[in-house]
Design a protein around this motif. Structure first.
Motif: not given
Length: 408
Positions: A12-35
């Protein structure tokens, strides 16, 4: 905590970490797309501003080009008119001089029927030449010659009749107790001649053309009826635009070869204050042209006959009994033209005693048509009558030529 729960927890910890990483990457990608989207919007706004600037510049250049082209065309039109006006002024002067020579010759040799007939043919050709020169002068901004005396409406119609090639096809019917004021005599005669020329040119050879003179509440109407094919709606619209011009008429818009008639008529009608229309159908299926002369261009004054012509006519008539010398056979005034089958004509000699050809008309050019053929006349009487007819025909076009803008 049991052993089984330990691996599950770590999973569960690993899955949570992966999910957090995916969210961070998605947020970063979203910020880049918005820019990137913001940058694209800014680029689009810049391009739109540039497009608007280019459109404004293009519109300005187009307007400037149109204005310069219009100015160039106007200058070219004015230069063309100036050249034509100068040339036509010379031609008009030569035509006037030739007219004087012809009139002097008619007075000198008017007792010879053959000579008089030939001189009348030359005079008729010269009058057609003068009419065309007058039309070109009007289109180029020139002025017609003016006369100092009034002329009866009938004399104006007869003068117009004498300026066209096929004058013998024209009948003048009706009479009114009005005269045309001096300033409008020549313009009305020129316009009526142009309408008669169209009527004879665009109808069957030999078909009669009628001029009916009628008084109306607002003035006098000269009605020209022909038996041609008529005009289509597009032709009527174009004629109406030329007969009531809203702006200066361009010479280049009259076609090749140029059609002067309606353009000249419209310019003269607008300049002198009468109306011309060709939008009606004649009783014979052709075109009905109407010239409406308002009361302002009419007068009740009766023009007096020229004293010289009256004295010469009286002298000719008085001398008839004492002149019996034979004269040679004259040259016909105009070569015979083919005519369609007509009603039977009265039988009789084809020529007079002096050899002059007798014309057969359905109706003579006079106010009251003659019902019976006239008696056989001598050569001298025939010459006298031809001279009187010629002098009467010229009564509507005797004028003093003047050029330039003038108050008439």
């Amino acid at each position: 905590m049991t052993f089984a729960q330990g691996p599950l927890l770590w999973a569960l910890v690993v899955v949570a970490l992966v999910a957090v990483g995916a969210v961070l990457r998605a947020r970063k990608t979203n910020i880049g797309l918005r820019r990137q989207n913001s940058e694209l919007h800014q680029q689009r706004d810049v391009l739109q501003r540039q497009r608007d600037e280019l459109h404004v510049a293009y519109s300005g250049l187009t307007h400037q080009h149109s204005a310069e082209l219009t100015e160039v065309r106007k200058d070219a039109e004015e230069e063309t008119k100036a050249v034509l006006k100068a040339a036509v002024r010379t031609l008009q002067g030569l035509a006037d001089e030739q007219q004087v020579v012809i009139e002097n010759a008619q007075q000198k040799y008017g007792d010879d029927p053959g000579m008089l007939a030939d001189l009348m043919a030359i005079d008729h050709a010269n009058s057609q030449f003068g009419r065309r020169a007058q039309g070109i002068a009007v289109l180029c901004g020139g002025w017609l010659g003016r006369r100092e005396t009034v002329a009866s409406v009938f004399d104006v119609a007869r003068s117009a009749q004498g300026r066209i090639r096929q004058f013998d096809r024209v009948r003048v019917n009706g009479q009114v107790n009005f005269s045309v004021v001096s300033k409008a005599v020549e313009p009305v005669a020129v316009v009526l001649a142009e309408l008669l020329a169209n009527a004879t040119n665009y109808s069957a050879p030999g078909a009669p053309v009628e001029i009916n003179i009628q008084a109306v509440p607002t003035g006098v109407c000269l009605i020209v009826d022909d038996a041609g094919l008529g005009m289509g709606q597009e032709e009527k619209d174009r004629a109406a635009a030329l007969l009531a011009p809203q702006a200066a008429i361009s010479l280049s818009s009259l076609g090749i070869p140029p059609q002067f008639g309606f353009a000249v008529s419209g310019m003269l009608a607008a300049r002198y204050g009468f109306k011309v229309s060709v939008d009606s159908v004649s009783p014979y299926g052709g075109v009905r042209a109407v010239v409406l002369l308002p009361d302002e261009l009419l007068t009740g004054d009766v023009p007096a006959p020229p004293p010289v012509a009256a004295e010469r006519y009286d002298a000719d008539v008085a001398a008839l009994p004492r002149r019996q010398a034979p004269a040679p056979s004259p040259t016909p005034l105009f070569p015979p033209a083919a005519h369609p089958a007509a009603a039977p004509q009265p039988t009789g000699p084809a020529t007079t005693a002096g050899g002059l050809p007798k014309r057969r008309r359905k109706s003579p050019v006079s106010v009251v048509p003659s019902a019976e053929p006239g008696p056989v006349r001598s050569n001298e009487e025939t010459a006298s009558r031809l001279g009187a007819f010629q002098r009467g025909t010229r009564s509507g076009r005797d004028m003093t030529t003047m050029e330039g803008p003038e108050f008439q």
